[in-house]
Design a protein around this motif. Structure first.
Motif, PDB file in Angstrom:
ATOM      1  N   LEU A  48       0.775  59.365  21.975  1.00 29.46           N
ATOM      2  CA  LEU A  48      -0.565  59.056  22.482  1.00 29.46           C
ATOM      3  C   LEU A  48      -1.584  59.961  21.804  1.00 29.46           C
ATOM      4  CD1 LEU A  48      -0.375  58.773  26.394  1.00 29.46           C
ATOM      5  CD2 LEU A  48      -0.727  56.931  24.752  1.00 29.46           C
ATOM      6  N   SER A  49      -2.663  59.377  21.322  1.00 31.70           N
ATOM      7  CA  SER A  49      -3.660  60.213  20.649  1.00 31.70           C
ATOM      8  C   SER A  49      -4.444  61.025  21.683  1.00 31.70           C
ATOM      9  CB  SER A  49      -4.624  59.325  19.863  1.00 31.70           C
ATOM     10  OG  SER A  49      -5.430  58.609  20.772  1.00 31.70           O
ATOM     11  N   ASP A  50      -5.081  62.102  21.219  1.00 31.77           N
ATOM     12  CA  ASP A  50      -5.880  62.930  22.136  1.00 31.77           C
ATOM     13  C   ASP A  50      -7.013  62.095  22.719  1.00 31.77           C
ATOM     14  OD1 ASP A  50      -4.253  64.974  21.615  1.00 31.77           O
ATOM     15  OD2 ASP A  50      -5.554  65.945  20.121  1.00 31.77           O
ATOM     16  N   GLU A  51      -7.520  61.172  21.891  1.00 34.69           N
ATOM     17  CA  GLU A  51      -8.628  60.340  22.329  1.00 34.69           C
ATOM     18  C   GLU A  51      -8.233  59.480  23.531  1.00 34.69           C
ATOM     19  OE1 GLU A  51     -11.661  60.673  21.305  1.00 34.69           O
ATOM     20  OE2 GLU A  51     -12.348  59.059  22.633  1.00 34.69           O
ATOM     21  N   VAL A  52      -7.048  58.877  23.444  1.00 31.18           N
ATOM     22  CA  VAL A  52      -6.576  58.052  24.567  1.00 31.18           C
ATOM     23  C   VAL A  52      -6.429  58.930  25.807  1.00 31.18           C
ATOM     24  CG1 VAL A  52      -4.671  56.648  25.460  1.00 31.18           C
ATOM     25  CG2 VAL A  52      -5.380  56.395  23.095  1.00 31.18           C
ATOM     26  N   LYS A  53      -5.808  60.086  25.606  1.00 29.71           N
ATOM     27  CA  LYS A  53      -5.584  60.987  26.752  1.00 29.71           C
ATOM     28  C   LYS A  53      -6.909  61.374  27.385  1.00 29.71           C
ATOM     29  CE  LYS A  53      -1.348  63.110  25.093  1.00 29.71           C
ATOM     30  NZ  LYS A  53      -0.873  64.258  24.397  1.00 29.71           N
ATOM     31  N   ALA A  54      -7.906  61.688  26.533  1.00 29.32           N
ATOM     32  CA  ALA A  54      -9.204  62.132  27.057  1.00 29.32           C
ATOM     33  C   ALA A  54      -9.877  61.000  27.834  1.00 29.32           C
ATOM     34  CB  ALA A  54     -10.094  62.591  25.902  1.00 29.32           C
ATOM     35  N   GLN A  55      -9.864  59.785  27.257  1.00 30.61           N
ATOM     36  CA  GLN A  55     -10.522  58.659  27.938  1.00 30.61           C
ATOM     37  C   GLN A  55      -9.798  58.311  29.239  1.00 30.61           C
ATOM     38  OE1 GLN A  55     -11.810  55.214  25.792  1.00 30.61           O
ATOM     39  NE2 GLN A  55     -12.200  56.323  23.909  1.00 30.61           N
TER      40      GLN A  55
ATOM     41  N   VAL B 205      11.259  54.915  32.323  1.00 27.48           N
ATOM     42  CA  VAL B 205      10.784  56.008  31.467  1.00 27.48           C
ATOM     43  C   VAL B 205      11.946  56.757  30.806  1.00 27.48           C
ATOM     44  CG1 VAL B 205       9.321  58.055  31.364  1.00 27.48           C
ATOM     45  CG2 VAL B 205       8.738  56.201  32.926  1.00 27.48           C
ATOM     46  N   TYR B 206      13.023  56.999  31.570  1.00 23.75           N
ATOM     47  CA  TYR B 206      14.128  57.793  31.007  1.00 23.75           C
ATOM     48  C   TYR B 206      15.359  56.961  30.662  1.00 23.75           C
ATOM     49  CZ  TYR B 206      11.414  61.889  32.504  1.00 23.75           C
ATOM     50  OH  TYR B 206      10.442  62.832  32.675  1.00 23.75           O
ATOM     51  N   ASN B 207      15.216  55.641  30.770  1.00 22.08           N
ATOM     52  CA  ASN B 207      16.351  54.752  30.450  1.00 22.08           C
ATOM     53  C   ASN B 207      17.629  55.066  31.217  1.00 22.08           C
ATOM     54  OD1 ASN B 207      15.088  53.099  28.578  1.00 22.08           O
ATOM     55  ND2 ASN B 207      15.302  54.678  26.994  1.00 22.08           N
ATOM     56  N   ILE B 208      17.501  55.527  32.429  1.00 20.55           N
ATOM     57  CA  ILE B 208      18.703  55.775  33.237  1.00 20.55           C
ATOM     58  C   ILE B 208      19.228  54.416  33.695  1.00 20.55           C
ATOM     59  CG2 ILE B 208      19.584  56.857  35.356  1.00 20.55           C
ATOM     60  CD1 ILE B 208      17.298  58.917  35.081  1.00 20.55           C
ATOM     61  N   PRO B 209      20.533  54.153  33.540  1.00 16.55           N
ATOM     62  CA  PRO B 209      21.016  52.820  33.910  1.00 16.55           C
ATOM     63  C   PRO B 209      20.792  52.522  35.394  1.00 16.55           C
ATOM     64  CG  PRO B 209      22.812  54.222  33.111  1.00 16.55           C
ATOM     65  CD  PRO B 209      21.578  55.042  33.029  1.00 16.55           C
ATOM     66  N   MET B 210      20.435  51.276  35.656  1.00 22.48           N
ATOM     67  CA  MET B 210      20.164  50.835  37.020  1.00 22.48           C
ATOM     68  C   MET B 210      21.342  51.144  37.945  1.00 22.48           C
ATOM     69  SD  MET B 210      18.716  47.068  37.840  1.00 22.48           S
ATOM     70  CE  MET B 210      20.068  46.183  37.189  1.00 22.48           C
ATOM     71  N   THR B 211      22.560  50.985  37.405  1.00 23.82           N
ATOM     72  CA  THR B 211      23.751  51.169  38.237  1.00 23.82           C
ATOM     73  C   THR B 211      23.872  52.607  38.755  1.00 23.82           C
ATOM     74  OG1 THR B 211      24.894  51.517  36.181  1.00 23.82           O
ATOM     75  CG2 THR B 211      25.192  49.368  37.216  1.00 23.82           C
ATOM     76  N   ALA B 212      23.315  53.563  38.009  1.00 20.05           N
ATOM     77  CA  ALA B 212      23.404  54.964  38.458  1.00 20.05           C
ATOM     78  C   ALA B 212      22.728  55.113  39.817  1.00 20.05           C
ATOM     79  CB  ALA B 212      22.749  55.888  37.436  1.00 20.05           C
ATOM     80  N   PHE B 213      21.695  54.316  40.066  1.00 16.05           N
ATOM     81  CA  PHE B 213      21.020  54.356  41.369  1.00 16.05           C
ATOM     82  C   PHE B 213      21.681  53.378  42.350  1.00 16.05           C
ATOM     83  CE2 PHE B 213      17.709  55.459  38.216  1.00 16.05           C
ATOM     84  CZ  PHE B 213      17.343  56.710  38.689  1.00 16.05           C
ATOM     85  N   ASP B 214      21.903  52.169  41.853  1.00 13.76           N
ATOM     86  CA  ASP B 214      22.370  51.107  42.760  1.00 13.76           C
ATOM     87  C   ASP B 214      23.748  51.388  43.348  1.00 13.76           C
ATOM     88  OD1 ASP B 214      20.127  49.681  42.560  1.00 13.76           O
ATOM     89  OD2 ASP B 214      20.876  48.178  41.138  1.00 13.76           O
TER      90      ASP B 214
ATOM     91  N   VAL C 192       2.676  55.392  31.109  1.00 19.33           N
ATOM     92  CA  VAL C 192       1.877  54.608  30.154  1.00 19.33           C
ATOM     93  C   VAL C 192       2.640  54.497  28.826  1.00 19.33           C
ATOM     94  CG1 VAL C 192      -0.234  54.628  28.764  1.00 19.33           C
ATOM     95  CG2 VAL C 192      -0.341  55.142  31.214  1.00 19.33           C
ATOM     96  N   GLU C 193       3.177  55.618  28.395  1.00 17.63           N
ATOM     97  CA  GLU C 193       3.926  55.594  27.129  1.00 17.63           C
ATOM     98  C   GLU C 193       5.124  54.648  27.219  1.00 17.63           C
ATOM     99  OE1 GLU C 193       4.723  58.977  24.759  1.00 17.63           O
ATOM    100  OE2 GLU C 193       3.393  60.269  25.916  1.00 17.63           O
ATOM    101  N   ALA C 194       5.809  54.699  28.365  1.00 18.86           N
ATOM    102  CA  ALA C 194       7.003  53.854  28.518  1.00 18.86           C
ATOM    103  C   ALA C 194       6.625  52.377  28.469  1.00 18.86           C
ATOM    104  CB  ALA C 194       7.715  54.174  29.825  1.00 18.86           C
ATOM    105  N   VAL C 195       5.496  52.016  29.094  1.00 21.97           N
ATOM    106  CA  VAL C 195       5.088  50.609  29.054  1.00 21.97           C
ATOM    107  C   VAL C 195       4.752  50.217  27.609  1.00 21.97           C
ATOM    108  CG1 VAL C 195       3.398  48.905  29.814  1.00 21.97           C
ATOM    109  CG2 VAL C 195       4.293  50.561  31.445  1.00 21.97           C
TER     110      VAL C 195
END
Ligand code: PEP
Ligand code: MG
Length: 875
Positions: free
Chosen positions: A57-64, A144-153, A207-210
């Protein structure tokens, strides 16, 4: 520096390129004064920039972003750190073109160990607060961290089982707290870092993950399938949370302003009380019909009906609306033009014209050409259905069609088997976006969970694929690969039939019947024809095909491939006798017989065509295609023709060609065997003469293929004219006909002016023209063309969609030269591109009179010509 973050009240619906479909519509709704939770959109430009910088992410995006967050906080009076007015947000993707379920969403962002307690205190509901927290932990972990769904489910399901809970709602607040604590350990075990407690960090990471999800595999596959460019990026919408899961007077739902399956003008949708976000779409719980909301929460229902009417009138189209109810207060989270079946699309377009909302021109742009195919496909035969053994009748008719295939239980298996040429039906408890490739490969999709807006339903409908959801009477066991139904068990690879129109499933393969047209279809197509400039003919030679094409309103025949009529057993013998015999008398006898057969065939074709123009192309393929193959066939044919096997093999060897596609074919055959085309011209005009006696004035158009020089054409034309003159003299009839050529070689394009002077019409054979322009063999290009497309060497397969720069440019030159030389020259296109909507858009901009395609592509071609004309008018 450009503006990279927009508050909802700073945008509007026409900023889709920048704000994505969802963001632009949220802005529009905000400006219309609708109850939209406040928020802001980070633009697609920021996404493209993020990906271009190697995911940074650029500084500009972060600032805005920080600046907008501050303004947002001031508007709502809420903050991530506030004790009394806690700010929680959702973070959702939103591309310019909707890609349902393809990218990621995170809800309840802003919660952490401290804020969850504040939320519990504020709402006086610790259970609710911890339920929100566990959802955030899971969604954030996966996205965001790509943790497999099954680890929670696995833990969650195990916890429920261990404590004897049936529903999620049975878990106590302490239980949910324990689950949250365990989820935080899952982070450390799987991602080697803790869940970020700072809300701003959560937001930036989300935001980065999306942005990253734009490039995930399933999103790419979806874009390929739907012709969506890969370089336009997604926007991200950050929006204040409203809670559908905050009690029995809260809920969440999705509704269409009209029925997306039939087009019926009646609100159609589903909702779940006490549920959050994606629960309805994910299809894990079966939702209730929107009509029952009237009894449960009448004020909310009334408010929703009003909003839906306002949105439909504003957008002049059927809307697909997502809403949330928080303590009886209605919030609108999204609106977009709803996906619909082709049948519904036509019905809605026709109704909207009749209601005075749309003009005919606007209406014809509202149906996707690709979707028309689904209207033309067969349905199961009524009588056959009555006798078939029922597997399920409890399912919902999510997407129409009649499909038969072997049962598979995973997307991978579906893909694998389909690649081996098998027809498969994918059966699963529910589908998720990872299943996309398997869904594409399947004939139909069946699920036990989920409703009409579940992932399976929405995606299948978009693809025009048969789909039945919510078959609650089936037990689909994907581990043991069985389906248990009331009457027994279905195993993997057993055959079933799926009726997407009724939502029923049957044992075995069921006979189908061809599609029926509706009144709306006829009305809609009549408007399309009125709007269109280009005419549409068909390529056909058999009775059923010609009848189908005329039923679809083809305006004539653009190509009869006469060689297709030589393959009947008796005809083939005579053709072989003609080609193989060295004795002139035998050859003439054979040709006379062929003439009789052809006259019969042409008579049938012209009778079906009546007074509509009909192009008959003279013989085109290399002669060796008619010869026997393999020792046994050679032996049989030698006996049949009364020649020795040795003689026959010698003749076969003589006719062998190294490059038959570039060899002795097309008009070159008639240069060496003039009697062939003369015989065909006699048969064509003989049949026309017979019909004339019955009072039918046919419009024959005789077409010479694969011409590259004016002299070829002149010579063959003279022979044909002479024979027709003779026929007229013999019959005493005056017959009218046109004589023209196919334009299939680059040279023919370059001498089109001179050719036009000799011709009555041209028809572009874009199959051969593409082959010869690229030097790609039509028969072998399949082996490498996909690699070209995958590696972006070619944007599309030029045999499917016109290559504007090369083949298209040649056609342009030829049309311009030809029309300059002879303005009255009729010009058509009869290669496969004649039925391709994008190519039709190109042809419509040239001085071309008609396109011709296979009968089932005729309605799509008519619609594409109309849409292209509306588009042209707009420019
Ligand atoms: C063509 O070449 O585009 C054409 C219509 O002819 P065929 O496909 O029969 O070669
Ligand atoms: Mg050709």
């Amino acid at each position: 520096m450009s503006k990279l973050v927009y508050a909802f009240d700073e945008g509007h619906k026409d900023l889709k390129d920048l704000l994505g479909g969802k963001g632009a519509n949220l802005s529009e709704m905000k400006c219309l004064g609708l109850p939209v939770p406040d928020g802001f959109t980070i633009t697609t430009e920021a996404c493209i920039d993020y990906l271009r910088r190697g995911q940074s992410l650029s500084d500009e995006v972060k600032a805005q972003l920080t600046e907008q967050l501050q303004a947002f906080s001031e508007r709502t009076g809420k903050a991530f750190s506030s004790d009394d007015n806690l700010l929680l947000v959702s973070v959702r993707s939103g591309a310019k073109i909707s890609m349902p379920g393809m990218m990621d969403t995170i809800l309840n962002l802003g919660l952490n160990d401290e804020n969850v307690e504040k939320l519990a205190e504020k709402t006086n509901d610790a259970r609710f607060a911890y339920d929100c927290y566990r959802r955030l932990l899971q969604m954030f972990g996966e996205v965001v961290y790509n943790i497999p769904m099954t680890a929670f489910d696995t833990y969650f399901d195990g916890y429920k089982k261990e404590h004897g809970y049936v529903n999620d709602a049975d878990i106590s607040s302490d239980g949910l707290k324990e689950i949250c604590n365990h989820y935080k350990e899952v982070y450390v075990e799987n991602a080697y870092k803790p869940f970020p407690q700072e809300p701003l960090d959560q937001l930036l990471e989300a935001v980065e993950a999306v942005f990253r999800s734009w490039d995930n595999d399933r999103a790419r596959v979806y874009r390929d399938l739907n012709d969506i460019p890969h370089d336009i990026g997604t926007a991200v919408n950050v929006q204040e949370m409203v809670f559908g899961n905050s009690g029995s007077k809260s809920g969440t739902g999705v509704a269409f302003t009209r029925n997306p399956v039939t087009g019926e003008p009646k609100l159609f949708g589903e909702y779940l009380l006490n549920a959050q976000g994606e629960d309805v779409v994910a299809g894990i719980r079966t939702p209730q019909d929107i009509a029952t909301l009237k009894e449960q929460l009448p004020h909310v229902h009334e408010a929703f009906v009003k909003v839906s009417e306002q949105l439909e009138a504003h957008y002049k189209d059927m809307q697909d609306i997502e809403f949330t109810i928080e303590n009886e207060q209605l919030y609108i989270l999204q609106t977009r033009n709803g996906k619909r079946t082709a049948k519904a699309a036509m019905q809605i377009a026709v109704d909207l014209v009749e209601e005075g909302v749309l003009t005919k021109e606007e209406a014809v742009t509202k149906v996707d050409v690709k979707s028309i195919d689904t209207l033309l496909h067969p349905t199961f035969k009524e009588e056959a259905l009555e006798e078939a053994e029922v597997v399920s009748k409890a399912g919902l008719p999510a997407s129409p069609g009649a499909a038969t295939g072997r049962v598979v239980f995973s997307a991978e298996e579906a893909k694998l088997r389909a690649e081996q040429g098998e027809k498969v039906i994918l059966m699963r408890p529910e589908t998720s976006p990872e299943d996309i490739e398997g869904m594409i490969a399947s004939e139909a999709i069946v699920t036990t969970h989920g409703g009409m807006t579940s992932h399976a339903a929405v995606v299948a409908r978009g693809m025009g694929k048969c789909c039945v959801t919510g078959c609650s009477d089936l037990d689909i066991d994907t581990v043991n690969k069985t389906v248990t139904y009331a009457g027994g068990i279905i195993n993997e690879l057993d055959e079933v039939s799926v009726d997407g129109a009724d939502g029923d499933i049957y044992v075995g393969a069921i006979e189908t019947t061809s599609a029926e047209n509706s009144e709306a279809f006829d009305q809609f197509m009549a408007w399309a024809k009125e709007v269109a400039r280009l005419k549409v003919r068909m390529n056909a030679e058999t009775k059923p095909d010609i009848e189908a094409g005329y039923q679809f309103d083809a305006m004539g025949i653009g190509l009869v491939r006469t060689e297709h009529m030589f393959f009947g057993a008796e005809r083939l013998v005579e053709m072989r006798r003609f080609i193989l015999s060295s004795d002139q008398e035998t050859r003439i006898q054979a040709l006379n017989k062929i003439r009789d057969y052809q006259t019969e065939d042409f008579e049938q074709i012209f009778r079906l065509s009546g007074e509509r123009p009909t192009i008959v192309r003279l013989l085109d393929p290399p002669l060796h295609e008619f010869l026997p193959k393999g020792d046994d066939e050679v032996r049989n044919v030698a006996q049949q023709l009364n020649i020795s096997e040795q003689q026959l093999n010698k003749r076969i060897a003589e006719l062998h060609e190294t490059n038959p596609m570039l060899g002795h074919r097309g008009c070159r055959l008639a240069i060496t065997y003039p009697e062939l085309y003369v015989m065909q011209a006699e048969a064509i005009m003989g049949s026309v003469a017979r019909l004339k006696e019955e009072g039918i004035n046919c419009q024959p158009e005789i077409m010479i293929p694969l011409v590259s020089t004016v002299e070829e054409f002149k010579l063959l034309k003279a022979q044909i004219v002479e024979c027709v003159d003779q026929l007229m003299e013999e019959t005493g009839q005056s017959l009218t006909y046109l004589i023209g050529t196919m334009i299939e070689t680059p040279r023919a394009c370059m001498v089109a002016g001179a050719l036009a002077e000799e011709c009555d019409f041209f028809s572009f054979g874009t199959n051969d023209l593409t082959q010869l322009t690229y030097g790609f063999s039509r028969d072998d290009a399949g082996k490498f063309i996909n690699e070209y497309v995958t590696n972006n060497i070619l944007a599309v397969d030029p045999f499917q969609t016109i290559d504007r720069d090369g083949v298209g440019a040649l056609i342009d030159i030829a049309v311009t030269q030809a029309k300059a030389a002879k303005p009255s020259l009729k010009i058509g296109v009869c290669g496969e591109l004649g039925g391709d909507p994008k190519s039709i858009g190109y042809f419509n901009n040239l001085a071309i009179d008609y396109v011709s395609c296979s009968p089932f592509r005729v309605p799509g071609a008519i619609l594409a010509t109309a849409q292209s004309e509306v588009e042209r008018g707009r420019l």
